[in-house]
Motif scaffolding. Structure first.
Motif, PDB file in Angstrom:
ATOM      1  N   ILE A  40       4.180  -2.907  63.260  1.00 48.47           N
ATOM      2  CA  ILE A  40       5.798  -2.742  63.070  1.00 48.47           C
ATOM      3  C   ILE A  40       6.446  -1.431  63.957  1.00 48.47           C
ATOM      4  CG2 ILE A  40       7.434  -2.219  61.581  1.00 48.47           C
ATOM      5  CD1 ILE A  40       5.976  -3.759  59.300  1.00 48.47           C
ATOM      6  N   LEU A  78       0.115  -2.089  57.009  1.00 49.03           N
ATOM      7  CA  LEU A  78       0.986  -2.122  58.405  1.00 49.03           C
ATOM      8  C   LEU A  78       0.689  -0.560  59.023  1.00 49.03           C
ATOM      9  CD1 LEU A  78       4.273  -2.382  55.838  1.00 49.03           C
ATOM     10  CD2 LEU A  78       2.893  -4.034  56.818  1.00 49.03           C
ATOM     11  N   VAL A  86       9.324  -7.146  56.630  1.00 50.59           N
ATOM     12  CA  VAL A  86       8.224  -8.487  56.290  1.00 50.59           C
ATOM     13  C   VAL A  86       8.785  -9.487  55.981  1.00 50.59           C
ATOM     14  CG1 VAL A  86       5.990  -8.917  55.398  1.00 50.59           C
ATOM     15  CG2 VAL A  86       6.543  -6.607  56.482  1.00 50.59           C
TER      16      VAL A  86
END
Length: 222
Positions: free
Chosen positions: A32, A100, A200
């Protein structure tokens, strides 16, 4: 403008306990980006939520950058990211365990070429917005629209800054209704984690709709 309506504590809703996943379930690894304009709070957000000591490429601002890095409204800022920030957040209690990998981008427009490299393999991006310098958000918003990467806009509530309603921010940035706009404090772990979970969910919805966005990737593939 009218004052913003009170914001519910979205992060607590998003982070409520979930049923445990099946034993031995490997986490889904997602890359991300944490993007936004110069001084929007990207390094702060990565540091607030990372479970490891973040990798930071902060350098001191010097007179050489005075003509290109405006400090209007950021008079106390002394450093800037020149490559990227990196952090990691594990969410084992999410409906599906997540890991993540967070990449904070440099904020200045002159680093756009680097943004393309950092976006490789990412499932989505968070665009942090400072309403005191809203014009600095136009470039990252346009960038992710142009490359087709799903993103959410997170309005970073700086101390003393006016609070705008999310729809006012949406209108100012000319965002479609499909792009989530949320409020957060980039210094708060739960707020940032809540924004990441919003992203997400948004990326999963867009992928399920057949928009052709990148599939989840590992850091090695990125």
């Amino acid at each position: 403008m009218p004052p913003a309506t009170p914001r519910p504590d979205d992060s607590r809703v998003l982070l409520r306990p979930s049923p445990p996943p099946p034993a031995g379930t490997a986490p889904i690894v997602l890359k991300i980006l944490i993007a936004g304009g110069f001084g929007a709070g990207k390094t702060t957000a990565v540091g607030a939520v990372s479970e490891i000591t973040p990798l930071s490429t902060e350098e001191y601002l010097t007179e050489a950058s005075a003509d290109v890095d405006s400090l209007a409204g950021l008079e106390t800022k002394r450093t800037t990211t020149v490559a990227f920030d990196f952090g990691r957040l594990s969410l084992p209690d999410a409906p599906m365990p997540l890991e993540l990998f967070l990449f904070g981008t440099p904020g200045q427009d002159r680093f756009v070429d680097l943004w393309y490299e950092l976006a490789r393999g990412a499932v989505g991006a968070v665009v942090l917005v400072d309403t005191r310098r809203l014009e600095s958000s136009f470039t990252p918003v346009s960038f992710f629209e142009d490359i087709g990467l799903p993103f959410v806009v997170a309005v970073n509530h700086f101390d003393g800054a006016h609070r705008y309603h999310s729809e006012q921010v949406r209108t100012a940035l000319e965002l479609p209704a499909s792009v989530p706009v949320v409020a957060c404090d980039a210094r708060d772990h739960n707020h940032v984690a809540g924004v990441l979970l919003t992203l997400v969910g948004h990326a999963e919805t867009r992928t399920s709709a057949g928009r052709g966005y990148p599939a989840p990737t590992t850091l090695q593939e990125a």
